[in-house]
Scaffold this active site. Structure first.
Site, PDB file in Angstrom:
ATOM      1  N   ARG A  30      36.855   3.819 -31.472  1.00 15.77           N
ATOM      2  CA  ARG A  30      37.890   3.462 -30.480  1.00 15.77           C
ATOM      3  C   ARG A  30      38.160   4.565 -29.453  1.00 15.77           C
ATOM      4  NH1 ARG A  30      40.067   1.162 -35.097  1.00 15.77           N
ATOM      5  NH2 ARG A  30      39.912  -1.108 -35.082  1.00 15.77           N
ATOM      6  N   LYS A  72      33.884   5.266 -14.325  1.00 25.01           N
ATOM      7  CA  LYS A  72      33.127   4.054 -14.696  1.00 25.01           C
ATOM      8  C   LYS A  72      32.032   4.469 -15.671  1.00 25.01           C
ATOM      9  CE  LYS A  72      33.269   1.042 -10.590  1.00 25.01           C
ATOM     10  NZ  LYS A  72      32.445   0.513  -9.487  1.00 25.01           N
ATOM     11  N   GLU A  88      23.583   8.508  -1.385  1.00 18.71           N
ATOM     12  CA  GLU A  88      25.007   8.378  -1.733  1.00 18.71           C
ATOM     13  C   GLU A  88      25.857   9.347  -0.904  1.00 18.71           C
ATOM     14  OE1 GLU A  88      26.186   5.972  -3.563  1.00 18.71           O
ATOM     15  OE2 GLU A  88      24.590   5.349  -4.923  1.00 18.71           O
ATOM     16  N   LYS A 145      35.554  10.620  -2.879  1.00 20.61           N
ATOM     17  CA  LYS A 145      35.511   9.631  -3.966  1.00 20.61           C
ATOM     18  C   LYS A 145      36.766   9.745  -4.839  1.00 20.61           C
ATOM     19  CE  LYS A 145      33.050   7.285  -7.482  1.00 20.61           C
ATOM     20  NZ  LYS A 145      31.849   6.896  -8.156  1.00 20.61           N
ATOM     21  N   GLU A 199      39.020  -0.809  -9.181  1.00 23.93           N
ATOM     22  CA  GLU A 199      38.295  -1.549  -8.140  1.00 23.93           C
ATOM     23  C   GLU A 199      38.932  -2.903  -7.819  1.00 23.93           C
ATOM     24  OE1 GLU A 199      33.983  -1.004  -8.218  1.00 23.93           O
ATOM     25  OE2 GLU A 199      33.789  -2.991  -7.358  1.00 23.93           O
ATOM     26  N   ARG A 241      38.465   0.722  -3.841  1.00 29.70           N
ATOM     27  CA  ARG A 241      37.273   1.289  -4.488  1.00 29.70           C
ATOM     28  C   ARG A 241      36.006   0.519  -4.126  1.00 29.70           C
ATOM     29  NH1 ARG A 241      36.634   4.049 -10.440  1.00 29.70           N
ATOM     30  NH2 ARG A 241      34.421   4.530 -10.179  1.00 29.70           N
ATOM     31  N   ASN A 287      30.960   0.655  -2.700  1.00 35.33           N
ATOM     32  CA  ASN A 287      29.778  -0.188  -2.917  1.00 35.33           C
ATOM     33  C   ASN A 287      29.006  -0.442  -1.620  1.00 35.33           C
ATOM     34  OD1 ASN A 287      30.491  -0.364  -5.600  1.00 35.33           O
ATOM     35  ND2 ASN A 287      31.710  -2.221  -5.303  1.00 35.33           N
ATOM     36  N   HIS A 347      25.385  -1.528  -1.612  1.00 39.44           N
ATOM     37  CA  HIS A 347      24.969  -1.745  -3.004  1.00 39.44           C
ATOM     38  C   HIS A 347      24.649  -3.194  -3.355  1.00 39.44           C
ATOM     39  CE1 HIS A 347      25.911   2.420  -3.506  1.00 39.44           C
ATOM     40  NE2 HIS A 347      25.667   2.394  -4.787  1.00 39.44           N
ATOM     41  N   HIS A 376      21.172  -3.464  -5.232  1.00 41.55           N
ATOM     42  CA  HIS A 376      20.954  -3.948  -6.605  1.00 41.55           C
ATOM     43  C   HIS A 376      19.879  -5.032  -6.626  1.00 41.55           C
ATOM     44  CE1 HIS A 376      25.097  -2.356  -8.141  1.00 41.55           C
ATOM     45  NE2 HIS A 376      24.173  -1.417  -8.070  1.00 41.55           N
ATOM     46  N   HIS A 384      17.274   4.063  -7.211  1.00 44.07           N
ATOM     47  CA  HIS A 384      18.595   3.596  -6.766  1.00 44.07           C
ATOM     48  C   HIS A 384      18.940   4.110  -5.365  1.00 44.07           C
ATOM     49  CE1 HIS A 384      22.668   2.138  -7.021  1.00 44.07           C
ATOM     50  NE2 HIS A 384      23.145   3.355  -6.806  1.00 44.07           N
TER      51      HIS A 384
END
Ligand code: GLY
Length: 351
Positions: free
Chosen positions: A119, A141, A183, A225, A235, A239, A243, A246, A250, A261
């Site tokens: 946990r 994330k 990025e 960021k 998000e 946020r 992206n 992106h 993707h 990437h």
């Protein structure tokens, strides 16, 4: 090809720090000076990959450690289960601190393992790639892919600290370093006109060569960021700006596995800039500047897959998320906006 091979001694740079969500400290500086101060005085277990273990054995092997596979194909629940099992063998318990040392794949997996095993254990990162330092390791994330779907399983859990060690970038292959630049450029387009202008007037090699300059570039991206994540950790709105490029990226990564990437993000940014001009949101000269900077950094702007096929991939994805695409469009150098579009509206702009 390695940019500079096997130079792994620490470098001396001015250290910088930013706090995120009151619980995560992000340091840009040298591991050797920062780690002893920030690591809790309790048992530490490292999660890393074979490259980092080979390059930095003295750092990794001072703790119990688990090595995971390299590349996006390792970002799976199978890897996660292997690490859980190894943790059980090592007798890891709730008092153990998990230290992820590596690029975005390692920190995504390490953060996910740490935030779910028993946990949740405390964890921190040493981020070793440019892409990780300016994006993946910052913001809480964590997660893994499921089948073809990126980052489907995960948590939002902030690490206790992130050390972005720019000295470690010296052992990064040039292609990886460039991937991180996608990025960096993304961050500049979202919110830092000054950084964009700096990148326009300096060759990538100039700052790859200079640790102090690299530190400034990483620092600018981390600060932007962190500011965005501070306002919108989960998000819900702001946020989403992160992206930029992106959605297409993707889809490109799914259809063309040879593209990494960062390379896909560069193509995605180029395509969304064209769409923004078509939709009357971005002036053509600003689009041309963004394209020129991406090209100067060494990126190809055209995807090796027809746009129609990429849109079919995006359509498959969108079936799962109510059909709305939150597309990020540049509106100038250093400003972007998020627009919710149906797939048809998005396709009309991209086509
Ligand atoms: N890489 C996008 C985000 O962290 O939100």
């Amino acid at each position: 090809m390695y940019y500079i091979c096997s130079v792994v001694e620490p470098i001396v740079v001015m250290e910088r720090t930013v706090s995120l969500k009151g619980s995560c400290e992000i340091y840009v500086g040298s591991t050797e000076t920062i780690l002893p101060r920030v690591l809790p005085r309790r048992r530490v277990v490292v999660i890393t990959d074979a490259n980092i273990d080979r390059l930095y054995p003295d750092l990794v092997r001072r703790f119990d450690y688990v090595v995971i596979g390299h590349g996006e194909s390792s970002k799976t629940l199978v890897t996660v289960q292997k690490v859980y099992r190894r943790f059980m063998e090592l007798g890891v318990d709730r008092s153990t601190f998990v230290l992820g040392i590596g690029g975005g794949i390692v920190t995504d997996v390490a953060g996910f393992v740490a935030s779910t095993y028993m946990r949740g254990l405390d964890f921190g990162f040493i981020s070793t790639t440019l892409l990780g330092q300016v994006d993946a390791s910052v913001g809480g994330k964590n997660g893994v892919n499921l089948n073809d779907y990126k980052n489907m399983i995960g948590t939002f859990t902030q690490p206790c600290f992130v050390i972005s060690d720019v000295g470690m970038l010296r052992t990064l292959p040039l292609r990886e370093l460039r991937a991180g630049m996608a990025e960096v450029i993304k961050t500049a387009v979202i919110g830092d006109r000054e950084l964009f202008e700096y990148l326009e007037t300096h060759s990538a090699e100039t700052f790859f060569d200079n640790p102090e300059t690299m530190c400034n570039v990483v620092w600018s991206c981390v600060s932007i960021k962190a500011g965005i994540v501070e306002r919108d950790e989960r998000e819900a709105d702001t946020r989403r700006l992160l992206n930029l490029g992106h959605t297409m990226a993707h889809a490109i990564e799914k259809c063309a596995h040879e593209i990494n990437h960062g390379e896909a993000v560069a193509m995605g940014i180029a395509m969304i800039c064209d769409a923004a001009v078509k939709g009357g949101m971005l002036a053509a000269p600003d689009r041309d500047r963004i394209h020129a900077l991406l090209e100067k950094t060494g990126f190809t702007l055209t995807a090796p897959v027809p746009t129609a096929r990429l849109l079919r991939e995006i359509a498959k994805d969108k079936k799962r998320s109510g059909g709305i695409i939150n597309a990020v469009f540049p509106t100038g150098i250093g400003s972007c906006r998020v627009v919710g579009l149906t797939l048809d509206e998005f396709s009309a702009l991209m086509g």
